[in-house]
Design a protein around this motif. Structure first.
Motif, PDB file in Angstrom:
ATOM      1  N   LEU A  30     -49.644  -9.285  14.860  1.00  0.00           N
ATOM      2  CA  LEU A  30     -50.758  -9.188  13.917  1.00  0.00           C
ATOM      3  C   LEU A  30     -51.033 -10.562  13.311  1.00  0.00           C
ATOM      4  CD1 LEU A  30     -52.651  -7.060  12.683  1.00  0.00           C
ATOM      5  CD2 LEU A  30     -51.040  -6.822  10.806  1.00  0.00           C
ATOM      6  N   GLU A  31     -52.044 -11.254  13.846  1.00  0.00           N
ATOM      7  CA  GLU A  31     -52.436 -12.555  13.329  1.00  0.00           C
ATOM      8  C   GLU A  31     -53.881 -12.826  13.755  1.00  0.00           C
ATOM      9  OE1 GLU A  31     -50.376 -15.242  16.836  1.00  0.00           O
ATOM     10  OE2 GLU A  31     -50.551 -16.058  14.821  1.00  0.00           O
ATOM     11  N   PRO A  32     -54.554 -13.824  13.133  1.00  0.00           N
ATOM     12  CA  PRO A  32     -54.053 -14.705  12.072  1.00  0.00           C
ATOM     13  C   PRO A  32     -53.972 -13.989  10.729  1.00  0.00           C
ATOM     14  CG  PRO A  32     -56.362 -15.126  12.451  1.00  0.00           C
ATOM     15  CD  PRO A  32     -55.944 -14.125  13.497  1.00  0.00           C
ATOM     16  N   VAL A  33     -53.248 -14.609   9.802  1.00  0.00           N
ATOM     17  CA  VAL A  33     -53.079 -14.067   8.461  1.00  0.00           C
ATOM     18  C   VAL A  33     -53.975 -14.853   7.509  1.00  0.00           C
ATOM     19  CG1 VAL A  33     -51.459 -13.631   6.580  1.00  0.00           C
ATOM     20  CG2 VAL A  33     -50.718 -13.374   8.959  1.00  0.00           C
ATOM     21  N   ALA A  34     -54.782 -14.146   6.734  1.00  0.00           N
ATOM     22  CA  ALA A  34     -55.701 -14.788   5.790  1.00  0.00           C
ATOM     23  C   ALA A  34     -55.248 -14.481   4.366  1.00  0.00           C
ATOM     24  CB  ALA A  34     -57.125 -14.287   6.010  1.00  0.00           C
ATOM     25  N   PRO A  35     -54.479 -15.366   3.735  1.00  0.00           N
ATOM     26  CA  PRO A  35     -53.951 -15.095   2.387  1.00  0.00           C
ATOM     27  C   PRO A  35     -55.046 -15.134   1.318  1.00  0.00           C
ATOM     28  CG  PRO A  35     -52.668 -16.783   3.527  1.00  0.00           C
ATOM     29  CD  PRO A  35     -53.949 -16.610   4.284  1.00  0.00           C
ATOM     30  N   LEU A  36     -55.024 -14.141   0.457  1.00  0.00           N
ATOM     31  CA  LEU A  36     -55.906 -14.066  -0.703  1.00  0.00           C
ATOM     32  C   LEU A  36     -55.000 -13.960  -1.920  1.00  0.00           C
ATOM     33  CD1 LEU A  36     -58.870 -13.801  -1.682  1.00  0.00           C
ATOM     34  CD2 LEU A  36     -58.605 -11.323  -1.501  1.00  0.00           C
ATOM     35  N   VAL A  37     -54.911 -15.043  -2.703  1.00  0.00           N
ATOM     36  CA  VAL A  37     -53.937 -15.095  -3.792  1.00  0.00           C
ATOM     37  C   VAL A  37     -54.639 -15.284  -5.131  1.00  0.00           C
ATOM     38  CG1 VAL A  37     -52.138 -16.016  -2.293  1.00  0.00           C
ATOM     39  CG2 VAL A  37     -53.614 -17.587  -3.536  1.00  0.00           C
ATOM     40  N   ALA A  38     -53.974 -14.822  -6.180  1.00  0.00           N
ATOM     41  CA  ALA A  38     -54.529 -14.944  -7.530  1.00  0.00           C
ATOM     42  C   ALA A  38     -54.459 -16.387  -8.009  1.00  0.00           C
ATOM     43  CB  ALA A  38     -53.762 -14.034  -8.486  1.00  0.00           C
ATOM     44  N   ASP A  39     -55.457 -16.780  -8.776  1.00  0.00           N
ATOM     45  CA  ASP A  39     -55.510 -18.135  -9.328  1.00  0.00           C
ATOM     46  C   ASP A  39     -54.716 -18.179 -10.635  1.00  0.00           C
ATOM     47  OD1 ASP A  39     -56.093 -20.745  -9.887  1.00  0.00           O
ATOM     48  OD2 ASP A  39     -58.157 -20.372 -10.546  1.00  0.00           O
ATOM     49  N   PHE A  66     -58.654 -16.123  -6.093  1.00  0.00           N
ATOM     50  CA  PHE A  66     -59.554 -15.297  -6.890  1.00  0.00           C
ATOM     51  C   PHE A  66     -59.026 -15.227  -8.312  1.00  0.00           C
ATOM     52  CE2 PHE A  66     -56.279 -12.453  -5.386  1.00  0.00           C
ATOM     53  CZ  PHE A  66     -56.025 -11.620  -6.463  1.00  0.00           C
ATOM     54  N   ASP A  67     -59.930 -15.039  -9.231  1.00  0.00           N
ATOM     55  CA  ASP A  67     -59.537 -14.871 -10.627  1.00  0.00           C
ATOM     56  C   ASP A  67     -58.955 -13.469 -10.804  1.00  0.00           C
ATOM     57  OD1 ASP A  67     -59.917 -14.067 -13.546  1.00  0.00           O
ATOM     58  OD2 ASP A  67     -60.491 -16.186 -13.620  1.00  0.00           O
ATOM     59  N   PRO A  68     -57.800 -13.332 -11.469  1.00  0.00           N
ATOM     60  CA  PRO A  68     -57.193 -12.002 -11.641  1.00  0.00           C
ATOM     61  C   PRO A  68     -58.111 -10.989 -12.311  1.00  0.00           C
ATOM     62  CG  PRO A  68     -55.625 -13.720 -12.223  1.00  0.00           C
ATOM     63  CD  PRO A  68     -56.950 -14.400 -12.011  1.00  0.00           C
ATOM     64  N   HIS A  69     -59.131 -11.479 -13.025  1.00  0.00           N
ATOM     65  CA  HIS A  69     -60.046 -10.570 -13.708  1.00  0.00           C
ATOM     66  C   HIS A  69     -61.296 -10.260 -12.884  1.00  0.00           C
ATOM     67  CE1 HIS A  69     -57.598 -10.960 -17.310  1.00  0.00           C
ATOM     68  NE2 HIS A  69     -57.680 -12.273 -17.217  1.00  0.00           N
ATOM     69  N   ASP A  70     -61.394 -10.835 -11.689  1.00  0.00           N
ATOM     70  CA  ASP A  70     -62.550 -10.566 -10.835  1.00  0.00           C
ATOM     71  C   ASP A  70     -62.574  -9.102 -10.408  1.00  0.00           C
ATOM     72  OD1 ASP A  70     -63.446 -13.132 -10.964  1.00  0.00           O
ATOM     73  OD2 ASP A  70     -62.677 -13.747  -9.002  1.00  0.00           O
ATOM     74  N   ASP A 102     -64.890  -8.396  -7.916  1.00  0.00           N
ATOM     75  CA  ASP A 102     -65.518  -8.523  -6.605  1.00  0.00           C
ATOM     76  C   ASP A 102     -64.983  -9.784  -5.928  1.00  0.00           C
ATOM     77  OD1 ASP A 102     -67.075  -8.697  -4.373  1.00  0.00           O
ATOM     78  OD2 ASP A 102     -68.996  -8.587  -5.411  1.00  0.00           O
ATOM     79  N   VAL A 103     -64.343  -9.629  -4.776  1.00  0.00           N
ATOM     80  CA  VAL A 103     -63.799 -10.783  -4.051  1.00  0.00           C
ATOM     81  C   VAL A 103     -64.465 -10.913  -2.681  1.00  0.00           C
ATOM     82  CG1 VAL A 103     -61.563 -10.759  -5.221  1.00  0.00           C
ATOM     83  CG2 VAL A 103     -61.900  -9.346  -3.186  1.00  0.00           C
ATOM     84  N   VAL A 104     -65.708 -10.442  -2.581  1.00  0.00           N
ATOM     85  CA  VAL A 104     -66.421 -10.487  -1.306  1.00  0.00           C
ATOM     86  C   VAL A 104     -66.596 -11.920  -0.826  1.00  0.00           C
ATOM     87  CG1 VAL A 104     -68.603  -9.982  -0.153  1.00  0.00           C
ATOM     88  CG2 VAL A 104     -67.612  -8.312  -1.723  1.00  0.00           C
ATOM     89  N   SER A 105     -66.905 -12.840  -1.749  1.00  0.00           N
ATOM     90  CA  SER A 105     -67.145 -14.225  -1.351  1.00  0.00           C
ATOM     91  C   SER A 105     -65.899 -14.870  -0.758  1.00  0.00           C
ATOM     92  CB  SER A 105     -67.631 -15.043  -2.553  1.00  0.00           C
ATOM     93  OG  SER A 105     -66.648 -15.055  -3.580  1.00  0.00           O
ATOM     94  N   GLN A 106     -64.733 -14.481  -1.237  1.00  0.00           N
ATOM     95  CA  GLN A 106     -63.504 -15.054  -0.708  1.00  0.00           C
ATOM     96  C   GLN A 106     -63.195 -14.494   0.675  1.00  0.00           C
ATOM     97  OE1 GLN A 106     -63.902 -13.964  -3.788  1.00  0.00           O
ATOM     98  NE2 GLN A 106     -62.968 -15.358  -5.254  1.00  0.00           N
TER      99      GLN A 106
END
Length: 226
Positions: A179-188, A216-220, A222-226
């Motif tokens: 299962l790859e590639p891995v796309a990390p989405l982490v809190a700022d 992404f901001d923890p208070h977001d 919507d993270v569609v843009s990321q």
């Protein structure tokens, strides 16, 4: 092609830790378990069964309940059945302390499990260390370090393997199923940046292709843009 990762058995980690932890707790059960039924060993659960984190709290309760049922089906601990006594903490520090006191002083539990929210860990840790009550944390992934220098953590334990080992195990499973590639989405925030270090470190070790990080901001909401 859709790949499905194998799911762990519900409550497996809680079950394993309860077995090891309560095997030691039974040594003090004769002194502490003097409540409603002297033959049983009472364990207290402190979770948010209502409020914003009720889903997580209810999931923890179900896992612990299944663990107790499984152990009791195998003659409990040293032939003594376990009893899970649960209180709703509602995500409030005051309620958490109040219910912890009731479970220990009135219900005579020999150990506590909880809390639901990571933010309440310091509150429960302080209570456990101050009152010499065995405490098994069921949330959070930080190491159990003393709050102050020259202090030790005697009464608090955790079922979490820590963030680093958890990410390593996850990446090993990703590599196994391809299962790859891995796309990390982490809190700022501090915790997100700490997680990104583990993600970057274990990617090459697992021979996985890691895409650029997106924050992404923890208070977001919507993270569609990321």
């Amino acid at each position: 092609m859709n790949r499905r990762l194998p799911m762990a058995a519900p409550g497996f980690m809680t079950l394993s830790c309860l077995f090891l932890f309560l095997a030691a707790s039974v040594l003090i059960a004769d002194k502490a378990a003097c409540g409603r039924d002297a033959l049983s060993i009472s364990v207290g659960g402190l979770w948010d069964l209502s409020g914003d984190h009720r889903r997580e709290g209810q999931a923890a309760y179900i896992a612990a309940k299944k663990a107790v049922e499984c152990l009791n089906s195998q003659d409990g601990i040293d032939g003594r059945p376990l009893e899970l006594v649960v209180a709703d903490t509602r995500g409030e520090p005051g309620s958490l302390l109040l219910e912890a006191g009731k479970l220990v002083e009135q219900k005579k539990v020999v150990a506590l499990l909880g809390p639901t929210s990571e933010a309440l860990i310091p509150v429960l840790r302080n209570y456990a260390e101050a009152h010499n009550v065995p405490m098994m944390l069921t949330s959070g992934d930080d190491p159990l370090l003393p709050f102050k220098k020259n202090e030790s953590v005697f009464w608090t334990f955790s079922i979490s393997p820590g963030l680093g080992p958890a990410i390593k195990a996850l990446f090993m499973e990703f590599a196994r199923v391809g299962l790859e590639p891995v796309a990390p989405l982490v809190a700022d925030n501090v915790k997100g940046r700490r997680a990104s270090l583990w993600l970057q470190g274990y990617g090459p070790e697992s021979h996985l292709r890691i895409l650029p990080f997106q924050e992404f901001d923890p208070h977001d909401t919507d993270v569609v843009s990321q």
